[in-house]
Every structure is written in C-alpha cells, then in structure tokens.
Design a protein around this motif. Sequence first.
Motif, mmCIF file in Angstrom:
data_model
loop_
_atom_site.group_PDB
_atom_site.id
_atom_site.type_symbol
_atom_site.label_atom_id
_atom_site.label_comp_id
_atom_site.label_asym_id
_atom_site.label_seq_id
_atom_site.Cartn_x
_atom_site.Cartn_y
_atom_site.Cartn_z
ATOM 1 N N GLY A 1 0.763 -1.120 -0.020
ATOM 2 C CA GLY A 1 0.094 0.095 0.204
ATOM 3 C C GLY A 1 0.955 1.244 0.082
ATOM 4 N N ILE A 2 2.150 1.133 0.174
ATOM 5 C CA ILE A 2 3.055 2.302 0.214
ATOM 6 C C ILE A 2 3.827 2.262 -0.940
ATOM 7 C CG2 ILE A 2 4.790 3.470 1.294
ATOM 8 C CD1 ILE A 2 3.416 2.125 3.995
ATOM 9 N N GLU A 3 4.642 1.173 -1.057
ATOM 10 C CA GLU A 3 5.409 0.748 -2.249
ATOM 11 C C GLU A 3 5.012 -0.334 -3.346
ATOM 12 O OE1 GLU A 3 9.606 1.199 -0.234
ATOM 13 O OE2 GLU A 3 8.752 -0.597 0.336
ATOM 14 N N THR A 4 3.698 -0.677 -3.109
ATOM 15 C CA THR A 4 3.071 -1.701 -4.003
ATOM 16 C C THR A 4 1.685 -1.178 -4.302
ATOM 17 O OG1 THR A 4 2.071 -2.739 -2.182
ATOM 18 C CG2 THR A 4 4.083 -3.681 -2.869
ATOM 19 N N ALA A 5 0.916 -1.400 -5.365
ATOM 20 C CA ALA A 5 -0.286 -0.859 -5.644
ATOM 21 C C ALA A 5 -1.297 -1.083 -4.460
ATOM 22 C CB ALA A 5 -0.647 -1.546 -7.062
ATOM 23 N N ALA A 6 -1.908 -0.067 -4.220
ATOM 24 C CA ALA A 6 -2.880 -0.260 -3.306
ATOM 25 C C ALA A 6 -4.226 -0.531 -3.518
ATOM 26 C CB ALA A 6 -2.885 1.134 -2.358
ATOM 27 N N VAL B 1 -1.868 0.301 6.922
ATOM 28 C CA VAL B 1 -1.121 0.791 8.003
ATOM 29 C C VAL B 1 -2.480 1.037 9.022
ATOM 30 C CG1 VAL B 1 -0.039 2.994 8.641
ATOM 31 C CG2 VAL B 1 0.036 2.108 6.361
ATOM 32 N N VAL B 2 -1.916 0.549 10.199
ATOM 33 C CA VAL B 2 -2.658 0.917 11.534
ATOM 34 C C VAL B 2 -2.033 1.782 12.466
ATOM 35 C CG1 VAL B 2 -4.037 -0.449 13.340
ATOM 36 C CG2 VAL B 2 -3.690 -1.383 11.038
ATOM 37 N N VAL B 3 -2.547 2.902 12.788
ATOM 38 C CA VAL B 3 -1.918 3.584 13.990
ATOM 39 C C VAL B 3 -2.785 3.436 15.016
ATOM 40 C CG1 VAL B 3 -1.632 5.975 14.537
ATOM 41 C CG2 VAL B 3 -1.714 5.352 12.229
ATOM 42 N N LYS B 4 -1.772 2.933 16.181
ATOM 43 C CA LYS B 4 -2.242 2.886 17.711
ATOM 44 C C LYS B 4 -1.677 3.879 18.605
ATOM 45 C CE LYS B 4 -3.118 -1.958 17.198
ATOM 46 N NZ LYS B 4 -2.827 -3.083 17.329
ATOM 47 N N GLN C 1 -4.075 8.299 2.374
ATOM 48 C CA GLN C 1 -3.266 8.640 1.364
ATOM 49 C C GLN C 1 -1.996 9.476 1.907
ATOM 50 O OE1 GLN C 1 -4.852 10.711 -1.828
ATOM 51 N NE2 GLN C 1 -3.180 9.934 -3.175
ATOM 52 N N ALA C 2 -2.486 10.535 2.540
ATOM 53 C CA ALA C 2 -1.406 11.386 3.166
ATOM 54 C C ALA C 2 -0.353 10.938 4.009
ATOM 55 C CB ALA C 2 -2.151 12.380 3.989
ATOM 56 N N LEU C 3 -1.086 9.958 4.843
ATOM 57 C CA LEU C 3 -0.271 8.947 5.699
ATOM 58 C C LEU C 3 0.709 8.366 4.950
ATOM 59 C CD1 LEU C 3 0.609 8.071 8.808
ATOM 60 C CD2 LEU C 3 -1.336 6.448 8.586
ATOM 61 N N SER C 4 0.435 7.428 3.971
ATOM 62 C CA SER C 4 1.152 6.743 3.246
ATOM 63 C C SER C 4 2.116 7.612 2.521
ATOM 64 C CB SER C 4 0.195 5.963 2.040
ATOM 65 O OG SER C 4 -0.779 5.120 2.686
ATOM 66 N N LEU C 5 1.981 8.632 2.067
ATOM 67 C CA LEU C 5 2.889 9.479 1.263
ATOM 68 C C LEU C 5 3.870 9.827 2.538
ATOM 69 C CD1 LEU C 5 0.786 11.936 -0.730
ATOM 70 C CD2 LEU C 5 2.420 10.064 -1.517
ATOM 71 N N ASP D 1 6.373 7.027 3.296
ATOM 72 C CA ASP D 1 7.257 6.845 2.053
ATOM 73 C C ASP D 1 8.371 7.841 2.055
ATOM 74 O OD1 ASP D 1 8.122 5.204 -0.154
ATOM 75 O OD2 ASP D 1 7.197 6.837 -1.419
ATOM 76 N N GLY D 2 7.920 9.173 2.234
ATOM 77 C CA GLY D 2 8.711 10.100 2.170
ATOM 78 C C GLY D 2 9.477 10.686 3.352
ATOM 79 N N THR D 3 9.149 10.460 4.373
ATOM 80 C CA THR D 3 9.823 10.896 5.660
ATOM 81 C C THR D 3 10.149 9.698 6.527
ATOM 82 O OG1 THR D 3 8.307 12.838 5.681
ATOM 83 C CG2 THR D 3 9.552 12.432 7.761
ATOM 84 N N LEU D 4 9.415 8.821 7.046
ATOM 85 C CA LEU D 4 9.433 7.878 7.875
ATOM 86 C C LEU D 4 10.471 6.761 7.621
ATOM 87 C CD1 LEU D 4 8.956 6.787 10.764
ATOM 88 C CD2 LEU D 4 7.215 5.514 9.959
ATOM 89 N N LEU D 5 10.201 6.398 6.468
ATOM 90 C CA LEU D 5 11.211 5.278 5.754
ATOM 91 C C LEU D 5 12.697 5.728 5.622
ATOM 92 C CD1 LEU D 5 8.946 3.162 3.470
ATOM 93 C CD2 LEU D 5 9.458 2.581 5.686
ATOM 94 N N PRO D 6 12.856 6.942 5.100
ATOM 95 C CA PRO D 6 14.185 7.545 5.037
ATOM 96 C C PRO D 6 14.761 7.820 6.616
ATOM 97 C CG PRO D 6 12.987 8.603 3.615
ATOM 98 C CD PRO D 6 12.025 7.812 4.321
ATOM 99 N N LEU D 7 13.903 7.942 7.660
ATOM 100 C CA LEU D 7 14.619 8.059 8.942
ATOM 101 C C LEU D 7 15.175 6.710 9.743
ATOM 102 C CD1 LEU D 7 11.781 10.382 10.751
ATOM 103 C CD2 LEU D 7 14.275 10.875 10.204
ATOM 104 N N LEU D 8 14.453 5.588 9.004
ATOM 105 C CA LEU D 8 14.944 4.188 9.116
ATOM 106 C C LEU D 8 15.447 3.644 8.262
ATOM 107 C CD1 LEU D 8 11.333 3.558 10.775
ATOM 108 C CD2 LEU D 8 13.775 4.053 12.162
#
Length: 145
Positions: free
Chosen positions: A81-86, A92-95, A110-114, A117-124
């Motif tokens: 859903g982030i790097e594959t076709a959603a 993604v589940v937020v708790k 959609q905003a969370l997925s972006l 992809d653009g902020t969280l994954l580069p942080l890790l």
Amino acid sequence: MQFFDLSRQFNLNDILTPYKTLEDLSAQEWILSKVRVEHDCLNDNDLIEGQAVLKSNQNIQLELEWLIQDTGHELQVLFKGIETAASAETFVVVKGAQLVDVDQQLLSSQALSLWIDGTLLPLLPNIRKEIKTRLNLWDYVEYDG
C-alpha cells in the motif's frame, strides 16, 4: 481543572487518545519493535508476508504490512500500500494517537502513506535489513542440491 466544550459530543477515546500531526510524528524517534510473519507452508505460494510494528519514543505504534519479493538476485522487502499498488484494504494501522492535519481534520490514509514513504522510511534506512534479520529466511528457501 479541565474544561470541555459542552456543545460537542465527546467520545472517551477522543479524550484519552492524543491528537498528533505528521510534524509531531517526524520529531519522534522510531524503532522497529516487532516483526510478524504470515506464511502458509501448505500452499505453493512463494510470497512471504507479514507486519512490522514501528514504535516511537512517545508510545505511538504504526503497523505496516510488508511482503518479500524475490528479484532473482535478492529478497526485497516492500511495504504494501506504500510501495506496492494499494487496493481498498488497509495496510497501515495507527495505535496510540489520532492523526490530524494542520486544520485539525482527521488525516487521510493517502497522506499518511505519502508521509511514511517520504519521511518515515528515510528516517529508518536499515528497516528492510532489520526485518530480514528478524526472519529465519532459510525456512522459506528451496535449494536444488
């Protein structure tokens, strides 16, 4: 003493669960907390799937679904859903928080997925390597002897 706007109808979860923006999440430290695997050994499906739980230093959790794709020369971790076709499913589940935008409106998936992809994954940067090291991939590989 705490005052509430009595013109609004309150849900107990709304009061107890903090509201966070993506900027708030970006300021937190994130680690890979847990990795789960879903693999049907009785099926001929070569796909390995699971969930990665990312946890922040403020006890907010993001559960991301992933799959492992064999590219022919390496096993590649992709976030569904982030790097594959959603599709219509939730990947993604937020708790621990309710995510809102700058106007205090609930954040779209959609905003969370972006943001992921653009902020969280580069942080890790080593997250894919960490997921693979927590799996015993030898259980899923067949060799022609």
